[in-house]
Design an enzyme around this catalytic site. Structure first.
Site, mmCIF file in Angstrom:
data_model
loop_
_atom_site.group_PDB
_atom_site.id
_atom_site.type_symbol
_atom_site.label_atom_id
_atom_site.label_comp_id
_atom_site.label_asym_id
_atom_site.label_seq_id
_atom_site.Cartn_x
_atom_site.Cartn_y
_atom_site.Cartn_z
ATOM 1 N N LYS A 130 0.844 -1.203 0.000
ATOM 2 C CA LYS A 130 0.000 0.000 0.000
ATOM 3 C C LYS A 130 0.876 1.248 0.000
ATOM 4 O O LYS A 130 0.625 2.216 -0.726
ATOM 5 C CB LYS A 130 -0.932 -0.001 1.227
ATOM 6 C CG LYS A 130 -2.083 -0.986 1.105
ATOM 7 C CD LYS A 130 -2.807 -1.243 2.422
ATOM 8 C CE LYS A 130 -3.852 -2.345 2.220
ATOM 9 N NZ LYS A 130 -4.475 -2.812 3.468
ATOM 10 N N GLN A 140 -5.219 -1.806 9.523
ATOM 11 C CA GLN A 140 -5.009 -3.133 8.939
ATOM 12 C C GLN A 140 -5.605 -4.200 9.859
ATOM 13 O O GLN A 140 -5.387 -4.181 11.075
ATOM 14 C CB GLN A 140 -3.507 -3.363 8.716
ATOM 15 C CG GLN A 140 -3.171 -4.583 7.901
ATOM 16 C CD GLN A 140 -3.665 -4.540 6.455
ATOM 17 O OE1 GLN A 140 -3.791 -3.480 5.862
ATOM 18 N NE2 GLN A 140 -3.973 -5.682 5.899
ATOM 19 N N ASP A 154 -11.482 2.106 3.525
ATOM 20 C CA ASP A 154 -11.628 0.653 3.466
ATOM 21 C C ASP A 154 -13.098 0.244 3.290
ATOM 22 O O ASP A 154 -13.388 -0.893 2.940
ATOM 23 C CB ASP A 154 -11.144 0.046 4.794
ATOM 24 C CG ASP A 154 -9.911 -0.816 4.629
ATOM 25 O OD1 ASP A 154 -9.641 -1.255 3.508
ATOM 26 O OD2 ASP A 154 -9.230 -1.045 5.649
HETATM 27 N N1 GUN Z 1 -6.791 -7.350 5.966
HETATM 28 C C1 GUN Z 1 -6.935 -8.096 4.841
HETATM 29 N N2 GUN Z 1 -7.462 -7.351 3.852
HETATM 30 C C2 GUN Z 1 -7.643 -6.114 4.357
HETATM 31 C C3 GUN Z 1 -8.142 -4.902 3.811
HETATM 32 O O1 GUN Z 1 -8.554 -4.806 2.654
HETATM 33 N N3 GUN Z 1 -8.165 -3.851 4.659
HETATM 34 C C4 GUN Z 1 -7.769 -3.932 5.948
HETATM 35 N N4 GUN Z 1 -7.846 -2.838 6.707
HETATM 36 N N5 GUN Z 1 -7.295 -5.030 6.482
HETATM 37 C C5 GUN Z 1 -7.241 -6.120 5.687
#
Ligand code: GUN
Length: 276
Positions: free
Chosen positions: A49, A93, A116
């Site tokens: 990211k 996350q 998200d």
């Molecule tokens: N953990 C696995 N996929 C994601 C995601 O798309 N966003 C977040 N915040 N955590 C994750």
């Protein structure tokens, strides 16, 4: 022989457009990513990211917190960024350590900065057909289906997996496009019988090579959200690609399928938020 839906290629194409778009913006979009602990998959996702943000010209900040961080400390940090106008997107996350209440954390993020799409308000909007910020993986999959002109109206779409991150929102987005949607999961009886009716099959169950040719209909479109390690340490999907490739019409590979699209849609929503 099935054709590959190249997520890497579409992601690169969209990211190039974003680079130009961001250059013209009066404010630089800002994204803060919070990660708790040392989960290695999460570390990789967060690094990817950060890399994508840098490439596009988004100002990203990674808040790395120790496993021992308290729920209050995390909530206080979220409050701080809720108030900070330099950041248009906030992402925590997942998964979080067991001593932190995930629901409380997601609720604490300002829904307007929830890039998200996990805040209950944004989930509710999406479910009522008035989507604003939506979960990035299903959003990326919808973009791929559109790019490859996959018809959805009136088609049977089957989602394998019912997570809040992928399965449930995926089903709603497919429904919004007038597909007839079935959600299946680990307790579904006779899964094969259901998946074999799918014109579009989205698999997000988190088990390597869980789906094989006996599960898919001739000519089906298969989307593989899985990211698993084989016993040999190879990155593999939830779908046994080599086994189904002759039978399907279109399929996403792992890697270079859904993964790059998830990150791209996160960047898309961060830019959109900065423009709002
Ligand atoms: N953990 C696995 N996929 C994601 C995601 O798309 N966003 C977040 N915040 N955590 C994750």
């Amino acid at each position: 022989m099935g054709m590959i839906m190249n997520g890497r290629e579409l992601a690169d194409e969209l990211q190039l457009e974003m680079i130009e778009e961001v250059k013209k913006m009066p404010v630089k979009p800002g994204l803060v990513v919070m990660i708790v602990g040392e989960n290695s998959a999460s570390q990789t996702y967060v690094k990817n990211k950060e890399r994508a943000a840098e490439k596009i010209g988004i100002n990203s900040k990674i808040e790395r917190l120790p496993e021992s961080v308290t729920e209050k400390e995390l909530l206080d940090l979220i409050s701080k960024y809720n108030e900070d106008n330099a950041y248009h997107g906030i992402l925590v996350q997942l998964p979080l350590p067991a001593h932190i209440d995930e629901e409380k954390v997601l609720l604490a993020i300002d829904a307007k900065k929830d890039v998200d799409g996990f805040h209950p308000l944004n989930i509710g909007k999406m479910m009522s057909g008035d989507a604003d910020l939506i979960p990035c993986t299903p959003y990326g999959i919808m973009m791929l289906l559109k790019k490859y002109n996959v018809p959805l109206a009136g088609k049977n779409a089957v989602v394998v997996g019912r997570s809040n991150i992928v399965g449930k929102p995926m089903a709603h987005l497919l429904l919004q496009e007038d597909a007839t949607v079935t959600i299946t999961h680990s307790k579904t009886t006779d899964l094969q019988e259901v998946t074999k009716r799918a014109d579009v099959l989205v698999v997000a169950i988190g088990k390597g090579h869980f789906i094989n040719s006996s599960h898919v209909k001739e000519g089906a479109v298969v989307i593989d959200v899985g990211m698993n390690r084989s016993p040999e340490g190879k990155l593999i999907g939830d779908v046994d690609f080599d086994d189904v490739i002759e039978k399907v019409s279109l399929i996403t590979p792992v890697p270079k399928g859904v993964g790059p699209m998830t990150i791209t849609m996160l960047m898309r929503q961060t830019i959109d938020n900065a423009k709002k």
